[in-house]
Motif scaffolding. Structure first.
Motif, PDB file in Angstrom:
ATOM      1  N   ALA A 128       0.821  -1.211   0.000  1.00  0.00           N
ATOM      2  CA  ALA A 128       0.000   0.000   0.000  1.00  0.00           C
ATOM      3  C   ALA A 128       0.855   1.261   0.000  1.00  0.00           C
ATOM      4  N   THR A 181      -7.403  -1.183   1.297  1.00  0.00           N
ATOM      5  CA  THR A 181      -6.309  -0.893   0.368  1.00  0.00           C
ATOM      6  C   THR A 181      -6.481  -1.642  -0.950  1.00  0.00           C
ATOM      7  N   GLU A 211      -4.714   6.998  -0.175  1.00  0.00           N
ATOM      8  CA  GLU A 211      -5.695   6.117   0.462  1.00  0.00           C
ATOM      9  C   GLU A 211      -5.150   5.483   1.738  1.00  0.00           C
ATOM     10  N   PHE A 212      -3.926   4.974   1.671  1.00  0.00           N
ATOM     11  CA  PHE A 212      -3.337   4.290   2.823  1.00  0.00           C
ATOM     12  C   PHE A 212      -3.202   5.236   4.004  1.00  0.00           C
TER      13      PHE A 212
END
Length: 436
Positions: free
Chosen positions: A123, A170, A297-298
């Motif tokens: 990720a 993820t 996102e992570f």
């Protein structure tokens, strides 16, 4: 022009298989040590003992799950506090010896820890996610940190829940089952429900619906299996915080509630904690959503996790296993950019989580209440780290800089130097060029 051997023709390197072998052997060794420790001392693994007692009680019929009480060697009585669905999944523990259960649970936990490191590397956009060596190194480095060591010591479920959430959030957000991992994790332990708010805030209505549907399914399965126990839990038993802790001031409670209680040296800080927690929850979810919308996102998932840890009435030290993927992200970015201050910060945070107050202060004093002076920042370290991290996210400028790709697998640097680099090409490239 020089030629390097094609990947398939490269000579075997001595000990090349050692990392992969170590990744398989390491969990077995830790599990064996745990089983031996339990068999010889009869101590620790109190939470796992509660899980096992709950599984045994539930196996004997309805209405018994929340009557069970396990009293450890320290004299503290603990009851089962999870939904009936969790007891159903824990059912196999009722049919194995306690020491065997400790060994198997520890084995699965360390495997889950390695999987978390691998998912975090992927990720974070590191090509090292596909190699056993970095995953083994990350797993071994995480082990002495107290959130992880303490998690294994009591036999908690948090590593499995974190892995479920990470694998879910993820993954490709366009996937049909995106959000299901969050829902199932919440059905086992309610705290992952905060990620539903995160999904809603980033506009993933379908994923939020999948999460809530999955969660509702776990509740329905619980009612179908043990209706009496389910009625008791969902009818108000989940709000009985006295079953979780008798004193929020304990250093093991690393939440805003616990920090405020320690600062005031009072068990009743609700008048201050409730508005602070509400504001933190709102700000944290907004910051997490901002990260996701900026292509990170992570980082958004980690911000949401930190928010949940801060605002929960009780966040035990082992709930902070989320420090593992956070440190992986920090390490990957620091290495990629050559940022030495970030590397130093990562090392400092790792040392701080290793030298936790649960080992240092309690070890020196023999008690975990009534702190003062230098003990106060040390006993509230996890909370301070979480607050500072969210504060940094709030103050930094937007998301990724214009013209750059957000961190992810596509932006990862190549793992090997078997690509074109100046005048060096692989033999496979040469053959391919000649056949065109």
């Amino acid at each position: 022009m020089t030629l390097s051997p094609a990947p398939g023709l490269r000579p075997r390197r001595p000990f090349a298989a050692l990392p992969a072998t170590g990744l398989l052997v390491f969990p077995v060794l830790v599990a064996a040590a745990a089983a031996v420790g339990h068999a010889t001392t009869g101590r620790f693994w109190g939470d796992l003992a509660v899980y096992r007692a709950g599984a045994v009680a539930a196996a004997h019929g309805d209405g018994r799950l929340y009557e069970v009480v396990h009293r450890g060697t320290d004299g503290i009585a603990l009851g089962f506090t999870y939904p009936p669905f969790a007891a159903l999944l824990l059912g196999p523990l009722a049919y194995v010896d306690a020491t065997v259960g400790v060994g198997l649970w520890t084995l699965a936990s360390v495997v889950a820890l390695s999987a978390v490191v691998r998912v975090a590397l992927r990720a974070a956009g590191s090509g090292a996610a596909g190699r056993a060596g970095p995953v083994l190194l990350g797993t071994a480095a995480a082990l002495p940190m107290f959130p992880v060591a303490g998690h294994l010591q009591v036999g908690q479920v948090g590593l499995f829940l974190m892995l479920l959430v990470l694998l879910d959030l993820t993954s490709d957000p366009r996937g049909r089952w995106h959000g299901l991992g969050v829902g199932v994790a919440a059905g086992i332990k309610l705290t992952p429900l905060l990620f539903v708010a995160y999904l809603l805030c980033v506009g993933r209505w379908r994923a939020a619906g999948v999460a809530l549907t999955g969660f509702a399914a776990t509740v329905g399965i619980g009612f179908a299996w043990r209706p009496g126990d389910s009625a008791r839990f969902w009818g108000g038993g989940l709000l009985d915080t006295a079953r979780v802790t008798g004193d929020p001031r304990t250093v093991l409670n690393q939440s805003l509630h616990g920090a405020l209680a320690r600062l005031a040296d009072s068990t009743d800080v609700r008048a201050v904690w409730l508005p602070v927690a509400a504001l933190t929850a709102l700000a944290g979810i907004v910051l997490a959503a901002r990260c996701a919308r900026a292509g990170e996102e992570f980082l958004g998932v980690l911000a949401c996790a930190a928010t949940g840890l801060l605002v929960s009435p009780v966040s035990w030290h082992h709930h902070w296993v989320w420090c593992v993927p956070a440190l992986v992200l920090l390490a990957v970015r620091a290495r990629r950019t050559g940022d030495r201050p970030a590397m130093a910060l990562g090392a400092l945070l790792w040392a701080g989580f290793v030298a936790s107050a649960a080992w240092t202060v309690i070890g020196l004093r023999g008690e975990d209440l009534h702190f003062q002076g230098w003990e106060l920042p040390h006993t509230n370290m996890y909370v301070l780290v979480g607050v500072v991290a969210l504060g940094w996210l709030a103050l930094r400028r937007g998301g990724p800089r214009a013209g750059t790709d957000p961190p992810g697998p596509a932006s990862a640097p190549p793992d090997d130097q078997h690509e074109r680099d100046g005048d060096t090409v692989t033999r496979a490239d040469t053959i391919e060029d000649r056949t065109r």
